[in-house]
Scaffold this motif. Structure first.
Motif, PDB file in Angstrom:
ATOM      1  N   GLU A   1       8.546  -4.882   8.908  1.00 11.91           N
ATOM      2  CA  GLU A   1       8.058  -5.125   7.620  1.00 11.91           C
ATOM      3  C   GLU A   1       7.968  -3.763   6.650  1.00 11.91           C
ATOM      4  O   GLU A   1       8.206  -3.851   5.580  1.00 11.91           O
ATOM      5  N   LEU A   2       7.293  -3.039   7.283  1.00 15.99           N
ATOM      6  CA  LEU A   2       7.043  -1.527   6.546  1.00 15.99           C
ATOM      7  C   LEU A   2       8.314  -0.991   6.048  1.00 15.99           C
ATOM      8  O   LEU A   2       8.533  -0.663   4.961  1.00 15.99           O
ATOM      9  N   SER A   3       9.432  -0.967   6.928  1.00 14.50           N
ATOM     10  CA  SER A   3      10.675  -0.540   6.567  1.00 14.50           C
ATOM     11  C   SER A   3      11.395  -1.324   5.377  1.00 14.50           C
ATOM     12  O   SER A   3      12.131  -1.186   4.700  1.00 14.50           O
ATOM     13  N   ALA A   4      10.987  -2.844   5.630  1.00 15.93           N
ATOM     14  CA  ALA A   4      11.545  -3.842   4.764  1.00 15.93           C
ATOM     15  C   ALA A   4      10.873  -3.525   3.584  1.00 15.93           C
ATOM     16  O   ALA A   4      11.666  -3.704   2.256  1.00 15.93           O
ATOM     17  N   PHE A   5       9.887  -3.304   3.205  1.00 15.64           N
ATOM     18  CA  PHE A   5       9.169  -3.065   2.010  1.00 15.64           C
ATOM     19  C   PHE A   5       9.755  -1.864   1.168  1.00 15.64           C
ATOM     20  O   PHE A   5       9.704  -1.772  -0.118  1.00 15.64           O
ATOM     21  N   CYS A   6      10.389  -1.053   1.919  1.00  8.70           N
ATOM     22  CA  CYS A   6      11.011   0.101   1.168  1.00  8.70           C
ATOM     23  C   CYS A   6      12.097  -0.157   0.005  1.00  8.70           C
ATOM     24  O   CYS A   6      12.638   0.449  -0.410  1.00  8.70           O
ATOM     25  N   PHE A   7      12.685  -1.580   0.399  1.00  9.68           N
ATOM     26  CA  PHE A   7      13.612  -2.096  -0.560  1.00  9.68           C
ATOM     27  C   PHE A   7      12.748  -2.478  -1.623  1.00  9.68           C
ATOM     28  O   PHE A   7      13.841  -3.239  -2.737  1.00  9.68           O
ATOM     29  N   ASP A   8      11.890  -2.515  -1.933  1.00  9.78           N
ATOM     30  CA  ASP A   8      11.118  -3.423  -2.727  1.00  9.78           C
ATOM     31  C   ASP A   8      11.490  -2.589  -4.294  1.00  9.78           C
ATOM     32  O   ASP A   8      11.234  -1.430  -4.189  1.00  9.78           O
ATOM     33  N   PRO A   9      11.888  -3.311  -5.330  1.00  7.47           N
ATOM     34  CA  PRO A   9      12.040  -2.724  -6.649  1.00  7.47           C
ATOM     35  C   PRO A   9      10.859  -2.410  -7.364  1.00  7.47           C
ATOM     36  O   PRO A   9      11.165  -1.761  -8.447  1.00  7.47           O
ATOM     37  N   VAL A  10       9.917  -2.926  -7.079  1.00 11.45           N
ATOM     38  CA  VAL A  10       8.596  -2.990  -7.807  1.00 11.45           C
ATOM     39  C   VAL A  10       7.845  -1.378  -7.352  1.00 11.45           C
ATOM     40  O   VAL A  10       7.592  -1.249  -6.453  1.00 11.45           O
ATOM     41  N   PRO A  11       7.643  -0.728  -8.348  1.00  6.79           N
ATOM     42  CA  PRO A  11       7.018   0.689  -8.219  1.00  6.79           C
ATOM     43  C   PRO A  11       5.474   0.431  -7.357  1.00  6.79           C
ATOM     44  O   PRO A  11       5.277   1.137  -6.661  1.00  6.79           O
ATOM     45  N   THR A  12       4.865  -0.520  -7.792  1.00  2.00           N
ATOM     46  CA  THR A  12       3.549  -0.725  -7.225  1.00  2.00           C
ATOM     47  C   THR A  12       3.581  -0.956  -5.724  1.00  2.00           C
ATOM     48  O   THR A  12       2.613  -0.465  -5.156  1.00  2.00           O
ATOM     49  N   VAL A  13       4.677  -1.759  -5.224  1.00  2.00           N
ATOM     50  CA  VAL A  13       4.850  -1.835  -3.867  1.00  2.00           C
ATOM     51  C   VAL A  13       5.152  -0.539  -3.284  1.00  2.00           C
ATOM     52  O   VAL A  13       4.580  -0.435  -2.122  1.00  2.00           O
ATOM     53  N   ILE A  14       5.968   0.169  -3.856  1.00  2.00           N
ATOM     54  CA  ILE A  14       6.272   1.253  -3.187  1.00  2.00           C
ATOM     55  C   ILE A  14       5.109   2.212  -3.031  1.00  2.00           C
ATOM     56  O   ILE A  14       4.984   2.867  -2.078  1.00  2.00           O
ATOM     57  N   LYS A  15       4.334   2.258  -3.982  1.00  2.00           N
ATOM     58  CA  LYS A  15       3.109   3.028  -3.983  1.00  2.00           C
ATOM     59  C   LYS A  15       2.109   2.638  -2.822  1.00  2.00           C
ATOM     60  O   LYS A  15       1.549   3.492  -2.030  1.00  2.00           O
ATOM     61  N   SER A  16       2.034   1.291  -2.569  1.00  2.00           N
ATOM     62  CA  SER A  16       1.358   0.823  -1.393  1.00  2.00           C
ATOM     63  C   SER A  16       2.054   1.323  -0.033  1.00  2.00           C
ATOM     64  O   SER A  16       1.523   1.342   0.769  1.00  2.00           O
ATOM     65  N   VAL A  17       3.399   1.165   0.064  1.00  5.09           N
ATOM     66  CA  VAL A  17       4.063   1.751   1.040  1.00  5.09           C
ATOM     67  C   VAL A  17       3.704   3.024   1.558  1.00  5.09           C
ATOM     68  O   VAL A  17       3.416   3.480   2.430  1.00  5.09           O
TER      69      VAL A  17
END
Length: 346
Positions: A145-161
């Motif tokens: 899931e951690l690598s999958a979240f890197c494809f999220d287009p939302v900046p707030t999700v990327i900040k959480s990653v």
């Protein structure tokens, strides 16, 4: 558990192998220098699980087997040396050659093979979740899931990653390549350890959403030769290439003489076409005059550089390569900074 250093099989067609997201995660951590014991710490996987993944990857041919289990092959004989004849002494045309911003890393092919699986995990399992739920889960996510979240287009999700304790260079490279929001890229570049990585920088400059201000902040202090490579890389968007040329010109005015000479010599003088209107100081000229010149292309490009110092033109006219090639000598004699006796054919 046997400790050895797994290495990628670069001849394997990774895209055609039945790799799982977990296989791709382990593959993305192989750089040819990391041992199995180091992989245990890097991946957080139990020893038995990691060993099983590596064994499966070896069976598929994605990873070279443990050398201690394979009999050594005889050393092949080197091929016979073929003598080469000298090329005609016509000066070559100074055409532009493709230049890569960074050397390609072998692991990129591996990540490419696994990226489809990670993207599928995101699109099928994670993307349907509310944004605040994804933001919360990304902060404590584990693979895949951690690598999958890197494809999220939302900046707030990327900040959480990026706040996840298990985030590493592999994740940073995925974000640099696949995240297309300037806010998320700004967050990524807030981590100095990531921006120092060649792979992260390579994908950042190829990302069409990289802000010009962020590029200037990250590249303004880098070596001239690296800035030139970005400016010439055909895989880099034109907007970033244009900014790189501007940064290069500004940095050339203040760079040490040794760095200017390195840039001119390593590009065979091609960079001079981008430095129209700029000149060099006495130390740079002295360093250039202290060398022997054998490359016709380098001599030709300097001969077409209007700011070439008079001392350098005079020095080039004395070179054996120029004496043997009338075309080069004529180019230098026509230069506005050529010595008067040279323009008269002396």
């Amino acid at each position: 558990m046997n400790d050895w250093t797994p290495k990628l099989n670069l001849s394997a067609a990774l895209q055609q192998l039945p790799l799982t997201a977990e296989d791709g995660f382990v593959l993305s951590r192989l750089d040819g220098r990391t041992s199995v014991r180091q992989l245990l710490t890097l991946t957080g996987l139990p020893p038995e699980r990691l060993q099983g993944i590596l064994s499966r990857l070896v069976e598929h041919g994605a990873v070279l087997p443990d050398p201690s289990t394979v009999p050594s092959a005889p050393t092949p004989r080197p091929p016979p040396v073929v003598e080469r004849t000298e090329a005609p002494s016509e000066p070559p045309v100074a055409e532009e050659e493709p230049v890569c911003a960074e050397e390609e890393a072998p692991e990129d092919a591996t990540v490419e093979a696994a990226a489809g699986n990670w993207r599928a995990v995101f699109e099928r399992q994670l993307h349907p979740l509310p944004e605040d739920e994804r933001t919360r889960r990304a902060r404590a996510a584990e693979e895949p899931e951690l690598s999958a979240f890197c494809f999220d287009p939302v900046p707030t999700v990327i900040k959480s990653v990026l706040e996840n304790m298990k985030v590493g260079l592999g994740h940073a490279r995925l974000i640099a390549r696949h995240h297309h929001n300037p806010v998320g890229l700004e967050a990524l570049c807030g981590r100095a350890a990531f921006t120092m990585d060649a792979g992260v920088r390579r994908w950042l400059v190829r990302n069409p959403q990289l802000p010009s201000g962020l590029f200037r902040r990250l590249w303004a202090g880098r070596r001239l030769l690296e800035q030139y490579k970005v400016a010439m890389d055909r895989d880099v968007p034109e907007g970033t290439r244009r900014t790189a040329r501007e940064v290069l010109r500004g940095r050339f005015n203040t760079a040490p003489a040794e760095e200017r000479v390195e840039l001119i010599l390593n590009t065979e003088g091609r960079v001079l076409a981008s430095l129209v209107g700029l000149s060099v100081d006495g130390k740079t000229a002295a360093l250039l005059c202290g060398r022997t010149y054998r490359s016709p292309m380098l001599i030709q490009n300097i001969a077409r550089w209007s700011a070439a110092p008079p001392a350098l033109i005079a020095h080039l006219l004395k070179q054996e390569a120029v004496r043997r090639q009338p075309q080069l000598r004529m180019l230098l004699q026509r230069h506005p900074n050529a010595p008067a006796d040279a323009r008269r054919g002396g």
